[in-house]
Design an enzyme around this catalytic site. Structure first.
Site, PDB file in Angstrom:
ATOM      1  N   GLU A 141       0.832  -1.198   0.000  1.00  0.00           N
ATOM      2  CA  GLU A 141       0.000   0.000   0.000  1.00  0.00           C
ATOM      3  C   GLU A 141       0.866   1.247   0.000  1.00  0.00           C
ATOM      4  O   GLU A 141       2.039   1.218   0.370  1.00  0.00           O
ATOM      5  CB  GLU A 141      -0.941   0.023   1.201  1.00  0.00           C
ATOM      6  CG  GLU A 141      -0.263   0.214   2.547  1.00  0.00           C
ATOM      7  CD  GLU A 141      -1.256   0.375   3.691  1.00  0.00           C
ATOM      8  OE1 GLU A 141      -2.266   1.093   3.517  1.00  0.00           O
ATOM      9  OE2 GLU A 141      -1.014  -0.214   4.765  1.00  0.00           O
ATOM     10  N   GLU A 174     -11.693   1.815   7.435  1.00  0.00           N
ATOM     11  CA  GLU A 174     -10.552   2.069   8.310  1.00  0.00           C
ATOM     12  C   GLU A 174     -10.555   3.551   8.678  1.00  0.00           C
ATOM     13  O   GLU A 174      -9.835   4.358   8.085  1.00  0.00           O
ATOM     14  CB  GLU A 174      -9.242   1.675   7.615  1.00  0.00           C
ATOM     15  CG  GLU A 174      -8.042   1.725   8.543  1.00  0.00           C
ATOM     16  CD  GLU A 174      -6.739   1.412   7.823  1.00  0.00           C
ATOM     17  OE1 GLU A 174      -5.965   0.599   8.344  1.00  0.00           O
ATOM     18  OE2 GLU A 174      -6.494   1.994   6.753  1.00  0.00           O
TER      19      GLU A 174
END
Length: 258
Positions: free
Chosen positions: A143, A240
């Site tokens: 990521e 998230e």
């Protein structure tokens, strides 16, 4: 419509960790994710997942010494042996917990380190981890994280992550596209997700600014959800974020609850 997973390290944080699985299921989530399973009883995690009909959709490789500011081992030249051990540990947990993908944090390079050495280390480590994960039937992800929340993190833009993935050359290395981080760094979310869709195996969300729930900031999530559905994304989207309105009170954005 893609499936949504609750990041229970951030959502339902008022509860005991093990009790968050039931709370997530009752709130309408089909899956959960959390950064690190290593400090918990693996058998109890498995039991809570099964009891609540939840999939564990993602966890990270061990990050190194988090309390000392480390945010991953993959780009650290003097930690390659430790990185390889961390891959084995992560895959062991993922296998037991039925987690089909793990995220590799690239890390924060040491100050003054040779850029070529850092990049070569990351490439070598990702090739190793992707191969090991592939043998276990598990996808490896990387990521990009914005430079405000995590200064110095090696991968911070989507194009940079895709270039690393292409250079590694593995068919078992994918991009974890975090909508919040990429809004901070580059915007143009709809076109970015569509152009990189073949490499994206997981999405995460939060609004900006503040990293709160959708609807609290500048991102047009109703449009983006529709767009993601139209272009054919069928993976998970991990919620998230830090709830602003209270976890349950702030779930109006979740399609099945709206």
């Amino acid at each position: 419509m893609p499936r949504f997973a609750a990041n229970i390290s951030m959502l339902f944080s008022e509860l005991n960790f093990y009790d968050r699985f039931e709370a997530a299921a009752k709130a309408g989530f089909a899956g959960v994710e959390f950064p690190f399973p290593y400090d918990f009883d693996r058998q109890e995690l498995r039991r809570r997942l099964d009891a609540n009909g939840l999939a564990l959709v993602l966890h990270n490789l061990p990050p190194g010494r988090w309390g000392d500011g480390e945010r991953g081992l993959a780009c650290l030249p003097d930690r390659k042996a430790e990185f390889r051990e961390s891959v084995a540990l992560a895959l062991d947990h993922a296998t037991l917990l039925g987690c089909s993908q793990v995220n590799c944090l690239s890390g924060i390079p040491p100050k003054g380190a040779d850029p070529k050495l850092i990049r070569d280390t990351l490439l070598d480590n990702l090739r190793f981890a992707a191969d090991e994960a592939g043998r276990a039937g598990i996808r490896l992800l990387v990521e990009a994280i914005n430079t405000i929340d995590m200064p110095g993190f090696y991968l911070n833009r989507s194009r940079q992550a895709i270039e690393i993935i292409e250079e590694v050359g593995s068919d078992n290395l994918y991009f974890q596209y975090d909508i919040y981080h990429m809004q901070v760094m580059e915007g143009d979310l709809a076109r970015s997700i569509e152009s990189q869709l073949a490499r994206i195996a997981h999405l995460q969300l939060a609004d900006n600014p503040g990293r709160h729930e959708p609807g609290t900031g500048e991102i047009n999530y109703p449009f983006l959800f529709g767009h993601i559905d139209r272009i054919g994304y069928r993976g998970w989207i991990g919620a998230e974020y830090r709830p602003l309105r209270g976890t349950v009170e702030g779930l109006g954005w979740l399609p099945d609850r709206s």
